[in-house]
Design a protein around this motif. Structure first.
Motif, PDB file in Angstrom:
ATOM      1  N   HIS A  21      -1.881   1.962  -4.764  1.00 16.80           N
ATOM      2  CA  HIS A  21      -3.146   2.587  -4.525  1.00 16.80           C
ATOM      3  C   HIS A  21      -2.039   4.417  -5.590  1.00 16.80           C
ATOM      4  O   HIS A  21      -2.352   4.236  -6.112  1.00 16.80           O
ATOM      5  N   THR A  22      -0.967   4.293  -5.281  1.00 17.79           N
ATOM      6  CA  THR A  22      -0.625   5.477  -5.629  1.00 17.79           C
ATOM      7  C   THR A  22      -0.404   6.710  -6.047  1.00 17.79           C
ATOM      8  O   THR A  22      -0.614   7.630  -6.982  1.00 17.79           O
ATOM      9  N   CYS A  23      -2.229   7.245  -4.902  1.00 28.30           N
ATOM     10  CA  CYS A  23      -2.719   8.342  -5.365  1.00 28.30           C
ATOM     11  C   CYS A  23      -1.731   9.530  -5.031  1.00 28.30           C
ATOM     12  O   CYS A  23      -2.476  10.565  -5.785  1.00 28.30           O
ATOM     13  N   ALA A  24      -1.007   9.306  -4.393  1.00 32.53           N
ATOM     14  CA  ALA A  24       0.130  11.356  -3.897  1.00 32.53           C
ATOM     15  C   ALA A  24      -0.024  11.222  -5.929  1.00 32.53           C
ATOM     16  O   ALA A  24       0.594  12.120  -5.576  1.00 32.53           O
ATOM     17  N   MET A  25       0.417   9.859  -6.408  1.00 33.42           N
ATOM     18  CA  MET A  25       1.249  11.033  -7.782  1.00 33.42           C
ATOM     19  C   MET A  25      -0.491  11.460  -8.135  1.00 33.42           C
ATOM     20  O   MET A  25       0.516  11.994  -8.975  1.00 33.42           O
ATOM     21  N   HIS A  26      -0.932  11.273  -8.268  1.00 31.64           N
ATOM     22  CA  HIS A  26      -2.095  12.629  -8.629  1.00 31.64           C
ATOM     23  C   HIS A  26      -2.152  13.387  -8.060  1.00 31.64           C
ATOM     24  O   HIS A  26      -1.839  14.576  -9.415  1.00 31.64           O
ATOM     25  N   SER A  27      -0.790  14.078  -6.955  1.00 33.90           N
ATOM     26  CA  SER A  27      -0.801  15.201  -6.578  1.00 33.90           C
ATOM     27  C   SER A  27       0.453  15.764  -7.064  1.00 33.90           C
ATOM     28  O   SER A  27       0.955  16.709  -6.772  1.00 33.90           O
TER      29      SER A  27
ATOM     30  N   HIS B 149       1.136  -1.043   0.248  1.00 37.35           N
ATOM     31  CA  HIS B 149      -0.099   0.161  -0.289  1.00 37.35           C
ATOM     32  C   HIS B 149       0.786   1.396   0.199  1.00 37.35           C
ATOM     33  O   HIS B 149       1.565   1.294   0.831  1.00 37.35           O
ATOM     34  N   CYS B 150       0.748   1.782  -1.110  1.00 37.02           N
ATOM     35  CA  CYS B 150       2.165   2.705  -0.887  1.00 37.02           C
ATOM     36  C   CYS B 150       1.621   4.275  -1.334  1.00 37.02           C
ATOM     37  O   CYS B 150       0.720   4.486  -2.975  1.00 37.02           O
ATOM     38  N   ASP B 151       1.288   5.607  -0.521  1.00 36.87           N
ATOM     39  CA  ASP B 151       0.721   6.855  -0.856  1.00 36.87           C
ATOM     40  C   ASP B 151       0.235   6.771  -1.357  1.00 36.87           C
ATOM     41  O   ASP B 151      -0.773   7.029  -1.708  1.00 36.87           O
ATOM     42  N   GLU B 152      -0.807   6.380   0.437  1.00 38.57           N
ATOM     43  CA  GLU B 152      -3.088   6.313  -0.430  1.00 38.57           C
ATOM     44  C   GLU B 152      -3.164   7.475   0.404  1.00 38.57           C
ATOM     45  O   GLU B 152      -3.595   7.558   0.905  1.00 38.57           O
ATOM     46  N   THR B 153      -2.385   8.431  -0.067  1.00 42.51           N
ATOM     47  CA  THR B 153      -2.773  10.017   0.704  1.00 42.51           C
ATOM     48  C   THR B 153      -2.469  10.560  -0.840  1.00 42.51           C
ATOM     49  O   THR B 153      -2.495  11.134  -1.735  1.00 42.51           O
ATOM     50  N   ASP B 154      -3.072  11.871  -0.168  1.00 43.34           N
ATOM     51  CA  ASP B 154      -2.682  13.053  -1.335  1.00 43.34           C
ATOM     52  C   ASP B 154      -2.066  14.238  -1.117  1.00 43.34           C
ATOM     53  O   ASP B 154      -1.778  15.188  -1.485  1.00 43.34           O
ATOM     54  N   ASP B 155      -0.950  13.358  -0.272  1.00 43.54           N
ATOM     55  CA  ASP B 155       0.304  14.495   0.434  1.00 43.54           C
ATOM     56  C   ASP B 155       1.228  14.377  -0.196  1.00 43.54           C
ATOM     57  O   ASP B 155       1.167  13.120  -1.315  1.00 43.54           O
TER      58      ASP B 155
ATOM     59  N   PHE C 245       7.102   7.444  -0.882  1.00 44.31           N
ATOM     60  CA  PHE C 245       7.615   6.328  -0.965  1.00 44.31           C
ATOM     61  C   PHE C 245       7.471   4.903  -1.998  1.00 44.31           C
ATOM     62  O   PHE C 245       8.533   4.441  -2.391  1.00 44.31           O
ATOM     63  N   LEU C 246       7.025   5.976  -3.159  1.00 44.93           N
ATOM     64  CA  LEU C 246       6.730   4.931  -4.480  1.00 44.93           C
ATOM     65  C   LEU C 246       7.873   4.892  -5.559  1.00 44.93           C
ATOM     66  O   LEU C 246       8.984   3.753  -5.597  1.00 44.93           O
ATOM     67  N   GLU C 247       9.658   6.096  -4.624  1.00 43.19           N
ATOM     68  CA  GLU C 247      10.464   5.990  -5.586  1.00 43.19           C
ATOM     69  C   GLU C 247      10.928   4.589  -4.932  1.00 43.19           C
ATOM     70  O   GLU C 247      11.895   4.037  -5.217  1.00 43.19           O
TER      71      GLU C 247
ATOM     72  N   ARG D 290      -9.394  14.465  -7.326  1.00 43.88           N
ATOM     73  CA  ARG D 290     -10.099  12.683  -7.900  1.00 43.88           C
ATOM     74  C   ARG D 290      -9.208  11.418  -6.822  1.00 43.88           C
ATOM     75  O   ARG D 290      -9.989  10.629  -6.324  1.00 43.88           O
ATOM     76  N   GLY D 291      -7.519  12.096  -6.430  1.00 44.01           N
ATOM     77  CA  GLY D 291      -7.271  11.222  -5.647  1.00 44.01           C
ATOM     78  C   GLY D 291      -6.194   9.683  -6.536  1.00 44.01           C
ATOM     79  O   GLY D 291      -6.514   8.939  -6.012  1.00 44.01           O
TER      80      GLY D 291
END
Ligand code: FE2
Length: 421
Positions: free
Chosen positions: A245-251, A213-219, A224-226, A292-293
């Motif tokens: 997830h990798t949601c932070a990549m959105h931001s 579970h990696c970067d499941e945040t809007d921060d 951590f993906l790198e 959207r995240g």
């Protein structure tokens, strides 16, 4: 010897209809007239409907399913972090049999909508490892019907939870298939980095796969993906590694994303996006406009990386709904990722079939190809585009040449002349 001929099937990438000859549970021949001159025990006319490999759900939490209706588990902010808090407060006292019963029901719902391959996270931040024991038993019970991969997942952290790293290792020794982690939930960035490195260290030590579970945040500072991709690249187990997830990549800013994509491409890791859960959980601390995240599904796909979709939750403290029907997940994902060109829609089923199978590392035995196990589903559509356009149901699911189920066509009763016929 048992032979069945599935005649008049539509197959992606093939012009015209084909016949599929199954012999003793294996695809024997595929093509127009494949069964000609061969004595078969049974012929099934598929009437031009689309045959695909079974759906894969590579990311679900089977130990959490159907717990949302417990009032103490109510998530008032709708955020990921409150979901973890509510789970932590309510998970004590669950019994192995109760967990198995809920998980079995969830698997049944997924299988009846076309799934034959599931990867589940199991919370191992529990000194008794009750859920893990439940899932290990269930994996054995269901193996003839559905493949089940188990991730040793430290929901409350490898280091934020005292002894979490040791519990993960114990779970691997007990038979879990993959190492999990949740770096964005650890107390500090350093602990998050340490947890990712520990996950790869354990994967190498015990010859396991990794799914984090990696970067499941809007921060947008959650990076951590790198670390995950770099560890995957260095250890050489990248195709057996997954970033969920990798949601932070959105931001992320685009300059950083550009740099990151080079590493991601080199690493060859897999990505799992959970569109229904993350459109629900993310953007919770935004005023308008709300993000959207979702991770960059379209851009990763266009860059040649492997991205698939998953259900994640079925009625738990993170997401109150979720039926296990991946067609709904796919429908949401294509909308949220803005992948609605005709070509993208025609290929949409890949997100819940072959791309999921690649993530699960089962491509050697997955696919409608001669010599492979005869596992497939039949959709009530003639093409991939029609399937997603109408969110069609699954007419039947076949495993090792035998029906898991058949669904009778829908019957509508009406005297209305417009609706007749
Ligand atoms: Fe998850």
């Amino acid at each position: 010897m048992t032979r069945t001929l599935f005649a008049n099937a539509a197959l992606k990438g093939r012009d015209g209809l084909v016949d599929i000859l199954v012999e003793d549970g294996t695809f024997k021949a595929i093509g127009r007239g494949a069964g000609a001159g061969v004595a078969v025990d049974r012929t099934v006319d598929l009437g031009g409907r689309l045959v695909t490999p079974p759906y894969c759900d590579p990311h679900i939490h089977l130990d959490y399913v159907f717990t949302a209706l417990n009032p103490a588990a109510a998530n008032k902010t709708g955020s990921l972090f409150e979901g973890i808090q509510r789970w932590s407060e309510t998970k004590g006292g669950l019994s192995k049999e109760e967990i198995k019963a809920r998980a079995r029901q969830a698997m049944k719902q997924e299988i009846l909508t076309g799934v034959q391959h599931i990867r589940t996270h199991v919370d191992v931040t529990d000194p008794r490892l009750t859920a893990l024991q439940a899932m290990l038993e269930l994996r054995e019970e269901v193996k003839d019907t559905c493949d089940l991969q188990i991730i040793a997942f430290p929901q409350e952290g490898m280091y934020a939870y005292k002894g979490g790293d040791e519990l993960v290792e114990e779970a691997l020794k007990m038979g879990a298939d993959l190492v999990g982690a949740i770096p964005h939930f650890e107390f500090t960035r350093e602990d998050g980095v340490k947890s990712v490195r520990k996950a790869f260290e354990l994967a190498v030590k015990y010859d396991k796969m990794v799914d984090i579970h990696c970067d499941e945040t809007d921060d947008d500072q959650s990076r951590f993906l790198e670390v995950l991709a770099a560890e995957a690249y260095r250890t050489g187990i990248a195709e057996r590694a997954t970033a969920s997830h990798t949601c932070a990549m959105h931001s992320y800013n685009n300059a950083y994303a550009y740099k990151l994509f080079r590493l991601l491409g080199l690493s060859r890791i897999n990505f799992i996006s959970c569109p229904t859960e993350n459109i629900h959980l993310q953007g919770r601390f935004d005023a308008y406009p709300k993000r959207r995240g979702l991770t960059r599904v379209k851009e990763l796909t266009e860059a040649g990386m492997n991205v698939c979709f998953a259900q994640d939750s079925m009625s738990d403290p993170w997401y109150p709904v979720g039926s296990g029907n991946l067609m709904y997940v796919l429908d949401a994902g294509m909308h949220i990722a803005q992948m609605m060109s005709i070509e993208e829609l025609e290929n949409a089923l890949d997100f819940i079939t072959v791309k999921g199978a690649r993530t699960l590392n089962i491509l050697d035995r997955y696919g409608v190809e001669e010599g492979k196990p005869a596992n497939f589903i039949v959709l009530n559509a003639k093409s991939g585009f029609e399937a997603i356009c109408n969110r069609v149901s699954v007419a039947c699911s076949v495993r090792n040449g035998e029906y898991l189920f058949e669904r009778a066509p829908e019957v509508i009763t009406t005297d209305n002349p417009l609706l007749k016929g």
